[in-house]
Design a protein around this motif. Structure first.
Motif, PDB file in Angstrom:
ATOM      1  N   GLU A 237       0.841  -1.320   0.078  1.00 62.22           N
ATOM      2  CA  GLU A 237       0.023   0.219  -0.139  1.00 62.22           C
ATOM      3  C   GLU A 237       0.928   1.168  -0.279  1.00 62.22           C
ATOM      4  OE1 GLU A 237      -2.388  -0.583   3.314  1.00 62.22           O
ATOM      5  OE2 GLU A 237      -3.836  -1.860   2.491  1.00 62.22           O
ATOM      6  N   THR A 238       1.930   1.379   0.741  1.00 68.74           N
ATOM      7  CA  THR A 238       2.634   2.411   0.849  1.00 68.74           C
ATOM      8  C   THR A 238       4.067   2.611   0.065  1.00 68.74           C
ATOM      9  OG1 THR A 238       3.901   1.492   2.706  1.00 68.74           O
ATOM     10  CG2 THR A 238       1.898   2.589   3.266  1.00 68.74           C
ATOM     11  N   GLU A 239       4.551   1.477  -0.406  1.00 70.78           N
ATOM     12  CA  GLU A 239       5.917   1.647  -0.987  1.00 70.78           C
ATOM     13  C   GLU A 239       5.718   1.091  -2.559  1.00 70.78           C
ATOM     14  OE1 GLU A 239       8.534   2.817   0.611  1.00 70.78           O
ATOM     15  OE2 GLU A 239       7.765   3.079   2.560  1.00 70.78           O
ATOM     16  N   ARG A 240       4.803   1.210  -3.274  1.00 67.20           N
ATOM     17  CA  ARG A 240       4.911   0.465  -4.473  1.00 67.20           C
ATOM     18  C   ARG A 240       5.614   1.472  -5.527  1.00 67.20           C
ATOM     19  NH1 ARG A 240      -0.970  -1.842  -5.945  1.00 67.20           N
ATOM     20  NH2 ARG A 240      -1.063  -3.314  -4.504  1.00 67.20           N
ATOM     21  N   GLN A 241       5.829   2.573  -5.230  1.00 64.47           N
ATOM     22  CA  GLN A 241       6.377   3.795  -6.077  1.00 64.47           C
ATOM     23  C   GLN A 241       7.833   3.730  -6.027  1.00 64.47           C
ATOM     24  OE1 GLN A 241       4.723   7.520  -5.956  1.00 64.47           O
ATOM     25  NE2 GLN A 241       4.893   7.740  -8.098  1.00 64.47           N
ATOM     26  N   CYS A 242       8.534   3.589  -7.265  1.00 61.25           N
ATOM     27  CA  CYS A 242      10.008   3.583  -7.289  1.00 61.25           C
ATOM     28  C   CYS A 242      10.440   4.854  -6.939  1.00 61.25           C
ATOM     29  CB  CYS A 242      10.359   3.270  -8.588  1.00 61.25           C
ATOM     30  SG  CYS A 242      12.365   3.528  -8.877  1.00 61.25           S
ATOM     31  N   ARG A 243      11.435   5.100  -5.858  1.00 66.49           N
ATOM     32  CA  ARG A 243      11.891   6.127  -5.589  1.00 66.49           C
ATOM     33  C   ARG A 243      12.837   7.110  -6.531  1.00 66.49           C
ATOM     34  NH1 ARG A 243      14.921   6.069   0.091  1.00 66.49           N
ATOM     35  NH2 ARG A 243      13.225   4.537   1.199  1.00 66.49           N
ATOM     36  N   HIS A 244      13.262   6.195  -7.565  1.00 67.32           N
ATOM     37  CA  HIS A 244      14.272   6.763  -8.689  1.00 67.32           C
ATOM     38  C   HIS A 244      13.759   7.433  -9.799  1.00 67.32           C
ATOM     39  CE1 HIS A 244      17.564   5.175  -6.363  1.00 67.32           C
ATOM     40  NE2 HIS A 244      16.948   4.065  -6.003  1.00 67.32           N
ATOM     41  N   CYS A 245      12.637   6.549 -10.376  1.00 68.16           N
ATOM     42  CA  CYS A 245      12.062   7.148 -11.604  1.00 68.16           C
ATOM     43  C   CYS A 245      10.461   7.084 -11.385  1.00 68.16           C
ATOM     44  CB  CYS A 245      12.397   6.061 -12.672  1.00 68.16           C
ATOM     45  SG  CYS A 245      11.282   4.535 -12.390  1.00 68.16           S
ATOM     46  N   GLY A 246       9.828   6.821 -10.156  1.00 68.72           N
ATOM     47  CA  GLY A 246       8.588   7.310 -10.014  1.00 68.72           C
ATOM     48  C   GLY A 246       7.531   6.121 -10.620  1.00 68.72           C
TER      49      GLY A 246
ATOM     50  N   CYS B 142      12.254  -2.381  -9.395  1.00 68.74           N
ATOM     51  CA  CYS B 142      11.769  -1.578 -10.364  1.00 68.74           C
ATOM     52  C   CYS B 142      11.446  -2.087 -11.597  1.00 68.74           C
ATOM     53  CB  CYS B 142      12.243  -0.010 -10.234  1.00 68.74           C
ATOM     54  SG  CYS B 142      11.288   1.016 -11.483  1.00 68.74           S
ATOM     55  N   PRO B 143      10.279  -2.177 -12.225  1.00 69.20           N
ATOM     56  CA  PRO B 143      10.135  -2.676 -13.513  1.00 69.20           C
ATOM     57  C   PRO B 143      10.722  -1.878 -14.732  1.00 69.20           C
ATOM     58  CG  PRO B 143       7.946  -2.066 -12.955  1.00 69.20           C
ATOM     59  CD  PRO B 143       9.065  -1.718 -11.630  1.00 69.20           C
ATOM     60  N   THR B 144      10.783  -0.628 -14.342  1.00 72.01           N
ATOM     61  CA  THR B 144      11.102   0.294 -15.154  1.00 72.01           C
ATOM     62  C   THR B 144      12.785   0.775 -15.353  1.00 72.01           C
ATOM     63  OG1 THR B 144       9.052   1.255 -15.263  1.00 72.01           O
ATOM     64  CG2 THR B 144      10.770   2.837 -16.265  1.00 72.01           C
ATOM     65  N   CYS B 145      13.270   1.011 -14.340  1.00 74.16           N
ATOM     66  CA  CYS B 145      14.785   1.393 -14.281  1.00 74.16           C
ATOM     67  C   CYS B 145      15.662   0.260 -13.392  1.00 74.16           C
ATOM     68  CB  CYS B 145      14.990   2.748 -13.649  1.00 74.16           C
ATOM     69  SG  CYS B 145      14.583   2.735 -11.998  1.00 74.16           S
ATOM     70  N   ASP B 146      15.154  -0.763 -13.122  1.00 77.12           N
ATOM     71  CA  ASP B 146      15.934  -1.767 -12.176  1.00 77.12           C
ATOM     72  C   ASP B 146      16.682  -1.474 -10.965  1.00 77.12           C
ATOM     73  OD1 ASP B 146      15.001  -3.765 -14.188  1.00 77.12           O
ATOM     74  OD2 ASP B 146      16.751  -3.383 -15.676  1.00 77.12           O
TER      75      ASP B 146
END
Ligand SMILES: [Zn+2]
Length: 63
Positions: free
Chosen positions: A17-26, A49-53
């Motif tokens: 719920e709280t930490e699903r967003q990547c801190r690096h790329c959003g 992260c599925p986007t920036c690894d």
């Protein structure tokens, strides 16, 4: 209706719920982005992260 859930599952839900967003790329991760391993009394969460690894690791002590 069964509501029996382990502490392990509750923790996972909390992080979902709280930490699903990547801190690096959003980028928004989903449940499959989390890997959960247990070592003794500790649970280690690794978010890839599925986007920036980028890899985010969290460790929680149970009990
Ligand atoms: Zn990312």
């Amino acid at each position: 209706m069964s509501v029996h859930r382990s502490p392990f599952e509750r923790l996972r839900t909390k992080f979902d719920e709280t930490e699903r967003q990547c801190r690096h790329c959003g980028a928004q991760g989903d449940e499959s982005a989390w890997r959960v391993t247990t070592t003794g009394g500790r649970v280690q969460y690794q978010f890839v992260c599925p986007t920036c690894d980028a890899i985010e690791t969290k460790e929680i002590r149970l009990g």
